[in-house]
Design an enzyme around this catalytic site. Structure first.
Site, PDB file in Angstrom:
ATOM      1  CD  GLU A 266      38.582  35.440  44.045  1.00 59.80           C
ATOM      2  OE1 GLU A 266      38.064  36.551  44.285  1.00 59.80           O
ATOM      3  OE2 GLU A 266      37.911  34.409  43.871  1.00 59.80           O
ATOM      4  CD  GLU A 320      35.556  37.714  34.839  1.00 62.62           C
ATOM      5  OE1 GLU A 320      34.814  36.718  34.861  1.00 62.62           O
ATOM      6  OE2 GLU A 320      36.371  37.973  35.749  1.00 62.62           O
ATOM      7  CE  LYS A 323      32.486  37.778  37.728  1.00 65.41           C
ATOM      8  NZ  LYS A 323      33.470  37.770  38.788  1.00 65.41           N
ATOM      9  CD  GLU A 328      29.981  42.016  41.654  1.00 67.13           C
ATOM     10  OE1 GLU A 328      30.098  40.800  41.783  1.00 67.13           O
ATOM     11  OE2 GLU A 328      28.895  42.621  41.737  1.00 67.13           O
TER      12      GLU A 328
END
Ligand SMILES: *[C@@H]1O[C@H](CO)[C@@H](O)[C@H](O)[C@H]1NC(C)=O
Ligand SMILES: *[C@@H]1O[C@H](CO)[C@@H](O)[C@H](O)[C@H]1NC(C)=O
Ligand SMILES: *[C@@H]1O[C@H](CO)[C@@H](O)[C@H](O)[C@H]1NC(C)=O
Ligand SMILES: *[C@@H]1O[C@H](CO)[C@@H](O)[C@H](O)[C@H]1NC(C)=O
Ligand SMILES: *[C@@H]1O[C@H](CO)[C@@H](O)[C@H](O)[C@H]1NC(C)=O
Length: 355
Positions: A266, A320, A323, A328
């Site tokens: 990541e 997303e 989150k 985030e």
């Protein structure tokens, strides 16, 4: 006439070669396909999009969602990393449980779905949960044995680590070492496992979490000048990513395992954040990830690991929306409707534009 046709043909072949070779030979960038959202397209659309519109050839998921595994069936050229949830680690440390998990979760999808790695948990050391940490390597061993007993080749077992595995004094890069108490007890046997099973050590370096007001350009790969000179090796560092990866390498080498492969499981940069956050925004995210793609695909490696290539997974494929914080929620390269948040050179159409 003949001469002219031949010349045109030759030129055409030359141009085709110039266009195709650098890309087909050297695309080492993957994406993390996280799904903490309620507005993402169905997995089969995602698989089809990645295959037909992008050069992405590695995809990492944070579970072993059967719908996703089925969706990547037959997507030749895209291989998956699936993740065992942290909570399953204690039970999978027993071989019979590891074998039944493999039979139920993975084997039904082989060989149509190409699976390259099983990641056992995510950033387990960072949880500080003694039960999980104590069962981590036994679960990795059990899964490797289960794969062997099922005669599966081509899938290896690993576990991604945050940079928190390094001791605080891991600067300059050559002084990198694992946290005291974890080095001999946890990492020496784990690296022994990786060396034995030819599996990679997975790390999640985030210059985004390491930069300060003075080092933003260094973190974004935007410094032209040398920013850090390692006083021990005399090597020059122009970006924080190389320094972080080399610190991990130094820690591994200190335990005798400098030859174990490293996978960057990541890394990324958010394209939006809270209004008071500095260094966060579209242009910063585009710079970091765009420069990262170029750096990784250049094949030049790092100062301590020249010419070594690290398969690198950008976090993340999609924004997303579930989150917890604005930053985030905004690590994605794409919005849920597949429009790019920004382009980092991973689209098939970029090949044409670059030449
Ligand atoms: C550690 O992880 C296990 C397995 O997920 C969980 O049952 C346990 O509650 C955790 N312990 C702590 C102290 O959080
Ligand atoms: C694995 O291969 C061995 C020998 O080739 C064979 O005896 C065994 O039955 C195979 N096991 C499975 C689960 O296919
Ligand atoms: C590091 O950079 C300096 C200039 O800042 C240069 O003199 C030196 O040769 C470089 N060292 C290496 C090993 O490339
Ligand atoms: C790593 O594995 C190789 C064999 O593949 C072996 O020669 C070497 O000694 C191992 N390294 C360590 C530190 O155990
Ligand atoms: C930024 O704003 C958030 C609220 O939006 C606040 O919780 C946080 O403390 C602020 N941070 C700084 C560094 O001012």
């Amino acid at each position: 006439m003949m001469m002219g046709t031949k010349l045109v043909t030759l030129l055409f072949i030359l141009i085709l070669t110039l266009i195709s070779v650098p890309f087909s030979a050297a695309f080492h960038v993957g994406v993390n396909y996280g799904t903490v959202a309620n507005n993402l397209p169905p997995p089969h659309q995602v698989a089809n999009f990645l295959k037909t519109k992008t050069n992405i050839n590695h995809v990492k998921i944070f579970d072993a969602n059967p719908e996703i595994l089925a969706a990547f069936s037959g997507t030749t050229g895209i291989s998956l990393t699936v993740t065992v949830p942290n909570s399953d680690i204690p039970s999978l440390s027993k071989l019979p449980k590891a074998r039944s998990w493999l039979s139920n979760s993975i084997l039904p999808f082989l060989p149509e779905t190409s699976i390259r790695y099983i990641a056992v948990g995510n950033e387990v050391i960072a949880t500080s949960n003694k039960t999980l940490i104590g069962h981590l390597l036994p679960a990795m061993e059990s899964l490797a044995s289960a794969l062997h007993l099922a005669n599966v080749t081509g899938i290896s077992v690993s576990t991604p680590h945050s940079l928190g595995i390094l001791s605080g004094s891991s600067e300059p890069p050559s002084s990198g070492k694992f946290r005291e108490g974890y080095d001999k007890a946890i990492f020496a046997p784990m690296l022994n496992f990786h060396n034995r099973t030819k599996s990679p050590f997975m790390v999640n370096p985030y210059p985004y979490f390491g930069f300060g007001p003075e080092t933003l350009n260094y973190a974004l790969f935007n410094s032209i000048d040398v920013v850090v000179v390692d006083p021990v090796t005399k090597l020059n560092y122009t970006n924080m990513f190389d320094a972080q990866v080399d610190a991990v390498y130094s820690a591994m080498k200190r335990l005798g395992y400098g030859d174990v492969d490293i996978v960057v499981a990541e890394t990324g940069w958010p394209s939006a954040g809270e209004t008071n956050q500095t260094g966060v925004g579209l242009e910063y995210a585009a710079a970091y990830n765009g420069n990262l793609v170029k750096h990784v695909n250049s094949g030049k490696g790092t100062p301590l690991m020249p010419n070594r290539v690290f398969e690198t997974y950008i976090f993340s494929l999609f924004n997303e929306n579930l989150k917890p914080s604005v930053s985030e929620q905004n690590y994605g390269l794409f919005k849920p409707d597949f429009t790019p948040v920004y382009d980092v050179g991973i689209m098939k159409t970029d090949q044409v534009r670059l030449y």
